[in-house]
Design a protein around this motif. Structure first.
Motif, PDB file in Angstrom:
ATOM      1  N   LEU A   1       0.819  -1.206   0.000  1.00  0.00           N
ATOM      2  CA  LEU A   1       0.000   0.000   0.000  1.00  0.00           C
ATOM      3  C   LEU A   1       0.858   1.263   0.000  1.00  0.00           C
ATOM      4  CD1 LEU A   1      -2.553  -1.260   2.658  1.00  0.00           C
ATOM      5  CD2 LEU A   1      -3.065  -0.820   0.245  1.00  0.00           C
ATOM      6  N   GLU A   2       2.132   1.092  -0.328  1.00  0.00           N
ATOM      7  CA  GLU A   2       3.080   2.208  -0.250  1.00  0.00           C
ATOM      8  C   GLU A   2       3.805   2.477  -1.567  1.00  0.00           C
ATOM      9  OE1 GLU A   2       2.450  -0.155   3.370  1.00  0.00           O
ATOM     10  OE2 GLU A   2       3.506  -0.688   1.510  1.00  0.00           O
ATOM     11  N   ASP A   3       3.518   1.697  -2.614  1.00  0.00           N
ATOM     12  CA  ASP A   3       4.333   1.776  -3.831  1.00  0.00           C
ATOM     13  C   ASP A   3       4.186   3.093  -4.572  1.00  0.00           C
ATOM     14  OD1 ASP A   3       1.706   0.893  -4.374  1.00  0.00           O
ATOM     15  OD2 ASP A   3       2.313  -0.069  -6.248  1.00  0.00           O
ATOM     16  N   LEU A   4       2.981   3.665  -4.599  1.00  0.00           N
ATOM     17  CA  LEU A   4       2.825   4.939  -5.301  1.00  0.00           C
ATOM     18  C   LEU A   4       3.639   6.037  -4.626  1.00  0.00           C
ATOM     19  CD1 LEU A   4      -1.001   4.900  -6.129  1.00  0.00           C
ATOM     20  CD2 LEU A   4       0.922   4.133  -7.537  1.00  0.00           C
ATOM     21  N   ALA A   5       3.674   6.033  -3.298  1.00  0.00           N
ATOM     22  CA  ALA A   5       4.455   7.023  -2.570  1.00  0.00           C
ATOM     23  C   ALA A   5       5.933   6.915  -2.935  1.00  0.00           C
ATOM     24  CB  ALA A   5       4.263   6.846  -1.068  1.00  0.00           C
ATOM     25  N   VAL A   6       6.437   5.684  -3.029  1.00  0.00           N
ATOM     26  CA  VAL A   6       7.844   5.481  -3.358  1.00  0.00           C
ATOM     27  C   VAL A   6       8.135   5.896  -4.789  1.00  0.00           C
ATOM     28  CG1 VAL A   6       9.662   3.745  -3.635  1.00  0.00           C
ATOM     29  CG2 VAL A   6       8.123   3.635  -1.667  1.00  0.00           C
ATOM     30  N   LEU A   7       7.365   5.374  -5.728  1.00  0.00           N
ATOM     31  CA  LEU A   7       7.679   5.615  -7.142  1.00  0.00           C
ATOM     32  C   LEU A   7       7.365   7.038  -7.575  1.00  0.00           C
ATOM     33  CD1 LEU A   7       8.939   3.518  -9.068  1.00  0.00           C
ATOM     34  CD2 LEU A   7       7.906   2.498  -7.050  1.00  0.00           C
ATOM     35  N   ARG A   8       6.324   7.653  -7.009  1.00  0.00           N
ATOM     36  CA  ARG A   8       6.015   9.031  -7.370  1.00  0.00           C
ATOM     37  C   ARG A   8       7.102   9.991  -6.904  1.00  0.00           C
ATOM     38  NH1 ARG A   8       2.227  11.923  -8.303  1.00  0.00           N
ATOM     39  NH2 ARG A   8       2.443  13.036  -6.315  1.00  0.00           N
ATOM     40  N   SER A   9       7.895   9.573  -5.915  1.00  0.00           N
ATOM     41  CA  SER A   9       8.948  10.447  -5.404  1.00  0.00           C
ATOM     42  C   SER A   9      10.239  10.347  -6.208  1.00  0.00           C
ATOM     43  CB  SER A   9       9.229  10.108  -3.935  1.00  0.00           C
ATOM     44  OG  SER A   9       9.814   8.820  -3.811  1.00  0.00           O
ATOM     45  N   ILE A  10      10.290   9.470  -7.204  1.00  0.00           N
ATOM     46  CA  ILE A  10      11.486   9.329  -8.044  1.00  0.00           C
ATOM     47  C   ILE A  10      11.260  10.114  -9.330  1.00  0.00           C
ATOM     48  CG2 ILE A  10      13.015   7.725  -9.243  1.00  0.00           C
ATOM     49  CD1 ILE A  10      12.141   5.567  -7.274  1.00  0.00           C
ATOM     50  N   PRO A  11      11.990  11.185  -9.565  1.00  0.00           N
ATOM     51  CA  PRO A  11      11.750  12.012 -10.752  1.00  0.00           C
ATOM     52  C   PRO A  11      11.949  11.226 -12.043  1.00  0.00           C
ATOM     53  CG  PRO A  11      13.177  13.150  -9.178  1.00  0.00           C
ATOM     54  CD  PRO A  11      13.056  11.721  -8.704  1.00  0.00           C
ATOM     55  N   GLY A  12      11.098  11.537 -13.022  1.00  0.00           N
ATOM     56  CA  GLY A  12      11.277  10.995 -14.364  1.00  0.00           C
ATOM     57  C   GLY A  12      10.618   9.667 -14.634  1.00  0.00           C
ATOM     58  N   VAL A  13       9.936   9.091 -13.649  1.00  0.00           N
ATOM     59  CA  VAL A  13       9.301   7.791 -13.836  1.00  0.00           C
ATOM     60  C   VAL A  13       7.814   7.980 -14.150  1.00  0.00           C
ATOM     61  CG1 VAL A  13       8.814   5.532 -12.806  1.00  0.00           C
ATOM     62  CG2 VAL A  13      10.917   6.760 -12.196  1.00  0.00           C
ATOM     63  N   ALA A  14       7.345   7.362 -15.228  1.00  0.00           N
ATOM     64  CA  ALA A  14       5.912   7.329 -15.519  1.00  0.00           C
ATOM     65  C   ALA A  14       5.291   6.246 -14.661  1.00  0.00           C
ATOM     66  CB  ALA A  14       5.667   7.048 -16.999  1.00  0.00           C
ATOM     67  N   VAL A  15       4.321   6.627 -13.830  1.00  0.00           N
ATOM     68  CA  VAL A  15       3.686   5.709 -12.895  1.00  0.00           C
ATOM     69  C   VAL A  15       2.254   5.479 -13.355  1.00  0.00           C
ATOM     70  CG1 VAL A  15       3.014   5.310 -10.510  1.00  0.00           C
ATOM     71  CG2 VAL A  15       5.129   6.550 -11.008  1.00  0.00           C
ATOM     72  N   ALA A  16       1.892   4.219 -13.604  1.00  0.00           N
ATOM     73  CA  ALA A  16       0.575   3.900 -14.146  1.00  0.00           C
ATOM     74  C   ALA A  16      -0.122   2.865 -13.278  1.00  0.00           C
ATOM     75  CB  ALA A  16       0.692   3.379 -15.581  1.00  0.00           C
ATOM     76  N   ALA A  17      -1.446   3.004 -13.171  1.00  0.00           N
ATOM     77  CA  ALA A  17      -2.282   2.018 -12.485  1.00  0.00           C
ATOM     78  C   ALA A  17      -3.511   1.795 -13.356  1.00  0.00           C
ATOM     79  CB  ALA A  17      -2.681   2.499 -11.093  1.00  0.00           C
ATOM     80  N   PRO A  18      -3.366   1.028 -14.434  1.00  0.00           N
ATOM     81  CA  PRO A  18      -4.466   0.875 -15.391  1.00  0.00           C
ATOM     82  C   PRO A  18      -5.629   0.075 -14.820  1.00  0.00           C
ATOM     83  CG  PRO A  18      -2.643  -0.594 -15.954  1.00  0.00           C
ATOM     84  CD  PRO A  18      -2.158   0.289 -14.842  1.00  0.00           C
ATOM     85  N   TYR A  19      -6.802   0.331 -15.394  1.00  0.00           N
ATOM     86  CA  TYR A  19      -8.014  -0.400 -15.029  1.00  0.00           C
ATOM     87  C   TYR A  19      -8.441  -1.228 -16.235  1.00  0.00           C
ATOM     88  CZ  TYR A  19     -12.963  -1.320 -14.080  1.00  0.00           C
ATOM     89  OH  TYR A  19     -14.187  -1.932 -13.907  1.00  0.00           O
ATOM     90  N   GLY A  20      -8.353  -2.528 -16.117  1.00  0.00           N
ATOM     91  CA  GLY A  20      -8.864  -3.393 -17.164  1.00  0.00           C
ATOM     92  C   GLY A  20      -7.844  -3.768 -18.216  1.00  0.00           C
ATOM     93  N   GLU A  21      -8.227  -4.764 -19.002  1.00  0.00           N
ATOM     94  CA  GLU A  21      -7.303  -5.355 -19.971  1.00  0.00           C
ATOM     95  C   GLU A  21      -6.822  -4.358 -21.009  1.00  0.00           C
ATOM     96  OE1 GLU A  21      -7.261  -8.797 -23.471  1.00  0.00           O
ATOM     97  OE2 GLU A  21      -8.827  -8.864 -21.925  1.00  0.00           O
ATOM     98  N   GLN A  22      -7.730  -3.603 -21.614  1.00  0.00           N
ATOM     99  CA  GLN A  22      -7.329  -2.725 -22.716  1.00  0.00           C
ATOM    100  C   GLN A  22      -6.422  -1.595 -22.234  1.00  0.00           C
ATOM    101  OE1 GLN A  22      -7.732  -3.689 -25.789  1.00  0.00           O
ATOM    102  NE2 GLN A  22      -8.754  -5.467 -24.896  1.00  0.00           N
ATOM    103  N   GLU A  23      -6.702  -1.048 -21.057  1.00  0.00           N
ATOM    104  CA  GLU A  23      -5.811  -0.015 -20.519  1.00  0.00           C
ATOM    105  C   GLU A  23      -4.424  -0.586 -20.240  1.00  0.00           C
ATOM    106  OE1 GLU A  23      -8.773   3.094 -18.180  1.00  0.00           O
ATOM    107  OE2 GLU A  23      -6.948   2.375 -17.246  1.00  0.00           O
ATOM    108  N   THR A  24      -4.377  -1.787 -19.691  1.00  0.00           N
ATOM    109  CA  THR A  24      -3.081  -2.396 -19.405  1.00  0.00           C
ATOM    110  C   THR A  24      -2.295  -2.578 -20.688  1.00  0.00           C
ATOM    111  OG1 THR A  24      -4.020  -3.544 -17.495  1.00  0.00           O
ATOM    112  CG2 THR A  24      -1.928  -4.361 -18.344  1.00  0.00           C
TER     113      THR A  24
END
Length: 309
Positions: free
Chosen positions: A126-149
Motif C-alpha cells: 500500500l506504499e508503492d505509489l508514494a515510493v515511485l512518485r517520489s522518483i523524478p522521471g518515472v511514468a507511474v501507471a495504475a491501469p483499469y482493465g485489460e485494454q488499458e493495461t
C-alpha cells in the motif's frame, strides 16, 4: 440461424501484460522479459521467445540492476515481481536505475495493494505509489482493465522511458471506453453537470468502487486516472478543475503519498477528499475485498465520503 458468441472474459492485468508483451516482442527484437520466479510453467513470453526470457528467482534488486545494464546495451527490459518486492525490497535499485540513470526499464508490479489477500502483510503493498512518485522521471501507471493495461505496456515499449505499472492479482475488468489507442490523462466515465461533485478513481479497485458508487449516485461525475506521476497528474488536475470543484478520490493505497494527497496540492482552490486504505494493518485473512473491508476501503466508506444529494 447464427448464434452470437459471447465476448471472452477480460484478462487480469498481469495476464494482459504478459500477452501484450509477447505480441510486441514478436515485432521488436529489443524487448526482453525478466521475472522474479512469478512466471510458472506457462509463461507465454518464455514459450514464444525463450532466448529473451530470464527468471532471476527471488533476487529482485539484482533483477533491476541487470535490467539497467540491458537498457544501456540497447535493449528494452520489462521486469516483473510482486509489488512489495519491486517497490520496497528493491527500492534502492529502482531509485538508481529508473531515477538517477533514467534507464529505459519498465517495472510491472502485480499483487499491488492487498490483492495478495491471504498471502498476508509481507505480500501486501500500500506504499508503492508514494515510493515511485517520489522518483523524478518515472511514468507511474495504475491501469483499469485489460485494454488499458495493454495500452500502457505499448506506450512503455514505444517510449523507452522508465515506467512503473501496478496491477492487481487475478481480477479481470473491462476498461472504460476511450477514443484512440492511447490512454489519456483522464478517462471520463461520466462528465456530470458543471460544478457537480466528481468521483476520481485510481487503479483497479478504486475504479470498481467508483462505478458501484455511481450506480447508486448517478448524478456524480466520474473521472478515472490511469497515470499517477507528477507530470501526468498536473495535466489531469487542470482538466478536472475545468469542470468541477469537489473531488472524492478512491485508491487502494495509504493516505500518504497517494493520488488524493497529490491532487490536493495541485488543486488548491478545490476540495479534495480521499477514500483509501488508511493506517491500519489487516489482522485476519480473507479474499481481496474482505481485506479491503478490514482497512475501511469499501462501498459504504465511499458513500459516506460523498456530499449529500
Amino acid at each position: 440461424m447464427t448464434t452470437a458468441t459471447a465476448p471472452a472474459p477480460p484478462l487480469s492485468g498481469r495476464d494482459a501484460y504478459r500477452d501484450e508483451l509477447t505480441r510486441l516482442a514478436a515485432e521488436d527484437p529489443a524487448i526482453v522479459c525478466l521475472e522474479a520466479d512469478l512466471g510458472g510453467k506457462g509463461h507465454p513470453f518464455q514459450a514464444a521467445h525463450p532466448d529473451r526470457f530470464f527468471n532471476l528467482g527471488i533476487a529482485e534488486g539484482a533483477m533491476i540492476d541487470m535490467a539497467a545494464g540491458l537498457a544501456v546495451a540497447g535493449y528494452k527490459p520489462f521486469v516483473s515481481t510482486f509489488a512489495p518486492f519491486a517497490a520496497l525490497r528493491a527500492a534502492e535499485s529502482l531509485k538508481l536505475t529508473l531515477g538517477y540513470l533514467a534507464a529505459g526499464v519498465t517495472v510491472v508490479a502485480p499483487y499491488a495493494g492487498v490483492s495478495g489477500a491471504w498471502f498476508g502483510t509481507t505480500h501486501h503493498c500500500l506504499e508503492d505509489l508514494a515510493v515511485l512518485r517520489s522518483i523524478p522521471g518515472v511514468a507511474v501507471a495504475a491501469p483499469y482493465g485489460e485494454q488499458e493495461t495493454r495500452a500502457v505496456v505499448r506506450a512503455a515499449a514505444a517510449s523507452g522511458q522508465p515506467h512503473y505499472i501496478r496491477t492487481g492479482r487475478n481480477a479481470g475488468y473491462r476498461s472504460l471506453p476511450t477514443e484512440g489507442t492511447e490512454l489519456p490523462p483522464v478517462t471520463w466515465e461520466f462528465h456530470g453537470e458543471p460544478g457537480a461533485s466528481c468521483l476520481v478513481s485510481v487503479g483497479e479497485e478504486g475504479t470498481r468502487l467508483a462505478l458501484e458508487a455511481r450506480a447508486l449516485r448517478p448524478e456524480l461525475a466520474h473521472a478515472h486516472l490511469g497515470y499517477l506521476d507528477h507530470v501526468h497528474l498536473a495535466a489531469s488536475a487542470a482538466e478536472l478543475a475545468a469542470g468541477h470543484r469537489r473531488f472524492t478520490v478512491i485508491e487502494e493505497h495509504r493516505q500518504e503519498g497517494g493520488a488524493a494527497e497529490a491532487l490536493a496540492l495541485l488543486l488548491p482552490g478545490c476540495e479534495v477528499v480521499g477514500v483509501n486504505a488508511g493506517h491500519g494493518w489487516p489482522t485476519q485473512g480473507g479474499d481481496h475485498h474482505e481485506v479491503l473491508g478490514q482497512l475501511g476501503l469499501d462501498l459504504p466508506a465511499v458513500l459516506a465520503a460523498l456530499p449529500p444529494r
